[in-house]
Design a protein around this motif. Structure first.
Motif, PDB file in Angstrom:
ATOM      1  N   GLU A  85     -10.531  86.093  35.806  1.00  0.00           N
ATOM      2  CA  GLU A  85     -10.484  84.631  35.806  1.00  0.00           C
ATOM      3  C   GLU A  85     -11.877  83.993  35.764  1.00  0.00           C
ATOM      4  O   GLU A  85     -11.998  82.776  35.617  1.00  0.00           O
ATOM      5  N   ASP A  86     -12.928  84.826  35.894  1.00  0.00           N
ATOM      6  CA  ASP A  86     -14.283  84.300  35.765  1.00  0.00           C
ATOM      7  C   ASP A  86     -14.666  84.111  34.291  1.00  0.00           C
ATOM      8  O   ASP A  86     -15.697  83.507  33.988  1.00  0.00           O
ATOM      9  N   SER A  87     -13.867  84.632  33.386  1.00  0.00           N
ATOM     10  CA  SER A  87     -14.160  84.497  31.954  1.00  0.00           C
ATOM     11  C   SER A  87     -14.178  83.017  31.570  1.00  0.00           C
ATOM     12  O   SER A  87     -13.201  82.294  31.811  1.00  0.00           O
ATOM     13  N   ALA A  88     -15.281  82.584  30.985  1.00  0.00           N
ATOM     14  CA  ALA A  88     -15.466  81.173  30.629  1.00  0.00           C
ATOM     15  C   ALA A  88     -16.819  81.033  29.951  1.00  0.00           C
ATOM     16  O   ALA A  88     -17.586  81.997  29.858  1.00  0.00           O
ATOM     17  N   VAL A  89     -17.092  79.824  29.504  1.00  0.00           N
ATOM     18  CA  VAL A  89     -18.450  79.496  29.057  1.00  0.00           C
ATOM     19  C   VAL A  89     -19.160  78.818  30.221  1.00  0.00           C
ATOM     20  O   VAL A  89     -18.637  77.864  30.804  1.00  0.00           O
ATOM     21  N   TYR A  90     -20.326  79.320  30.549  1.00  0.00           N
ATOM     22  CA  TYR A  90     -21.123  78.767  31.647  1.00  0.00           C
ATOM     23  C   TYR A  90     -22.253  77.945  31.019  1.00  0.00           C
ATOM     24  O   TYR A  90     -23.084  78.461  30.280  1.00  0.00           O
ATOM     25  N   LEU A  91     -22.246  76.656  31.341  1.00  0.00           N
ATOM     26  CA  LEU A  91     -23.192  75.717  30.747  1.00  0.00           C
ATOM     27  C   LEU A  91     -24.212  75.270  31.782  1.00  0.00           C
ATOM     28  O   LEU A  91     -23.867  74.984  32.929  1.00  0.00           O
TER      29      LEU A  91
END
Lengths: 116, 113
Positions: A85-91
């Protein structure tokens, strides 16, 4: 540099591993922000730095997440024991940080994290 | 809840039509900004309106601010397919002596050629 630089641009990691994401803000910008954006979703605030201190850490989703900023410049976001669930784009974004100097936020291109 | 909430969350229009997106917020602000995001990567600043301004224009963009209603709108006139993107409002306000920028959840705009 000319803009906000984030590295790596893409990161694939195995579940349970630790990852470090780096942000180089625009020189002289005192404010630095980390956001997370899952696919097709809005921006989720994680943490805000003013200089080296973090007056607002309220968005960090769990104690697996931590961030630091050194020398009022580079910031590192660390995720321990990554989960899918940590999968994402970090901006990351930086801004001059004051009404006089300006509050426009300049964004990096993000790090796309995939936990497999 | 989150400072800066846009509506609608999704908007689909024909090329040439006008697109209007709204943003509401809860606390007093110094400025309100609008940003655009293509392809889920970095956001780009479009326009800033100060709390003592009511309307501002930039090219095909028109922003209004109503501080009594704590709301803002972004109007894109004569839309083009290239305007397809997500649009975010952001408020900046005093926070512990500093200026903190807070983003809303965004409006996804699709302009159909």
């Amino acid at each position: 540099g000319a803009g906000v630089s984030q590295s790596p641009s893409n990161k694939v990691t195995e579940k349970g591993k630790d990852v470090e994401l780096r942000c180089d803000p625009i020189s002289g910008h005192t404010a630095l922000y980390w956001y997370r954006q899952s696919l097709g979703q809005g921006l989720e605030f994680l943490i805000y730095f003013q200089g080296n201190s973090a007056p607002d850490k309220s968005g960090l989703p769990s104690d697996r997440f931590s961030a630091e900023r050194t020398g009022g410049s580079v910031s590192t976001l660390t995720i321990q024991r990554t989960q899918q669930e940590d999968s994402a784009v970090y901006l990351c974004a930086s801004s001059p940080g004051s009404v006089i100097r300006g509050t426009e936020a300049f964004f990096g291109q993000g790090t796309r994290l995939t936990v497999v | 809840s989150q400072q800066g909430e846009e509506d609608p969350q999704a908007l689909s229009i024909q090329e040439g039509e006008n697109a209007t997106m709204n943003c509401s917020y809860k606390t007093s602000i110094n400025n309100l900004q609008w940003y655009r995001q293509n392809s889920g990567r970095g956001l780009v600043h479009l326009i800033l309106i100060r709390s003592n301004e009511r309307e501002k224009h930039s090219g095909r963009l028109r922003v209004t601010l109503d501080t009594s209603k704590k709301s803002s709108s972004l109007l894109i006139t004569a839309s083009r397919a290239a305007d397809t993107a997500s649009y975010f409002c952001a408020t900046d306000r005093n926070s512990g002596g500093y200026q903190k920028v807070t983003f809303g959840i965004g409006t996804k705009l699709q302009v159909i050629p």
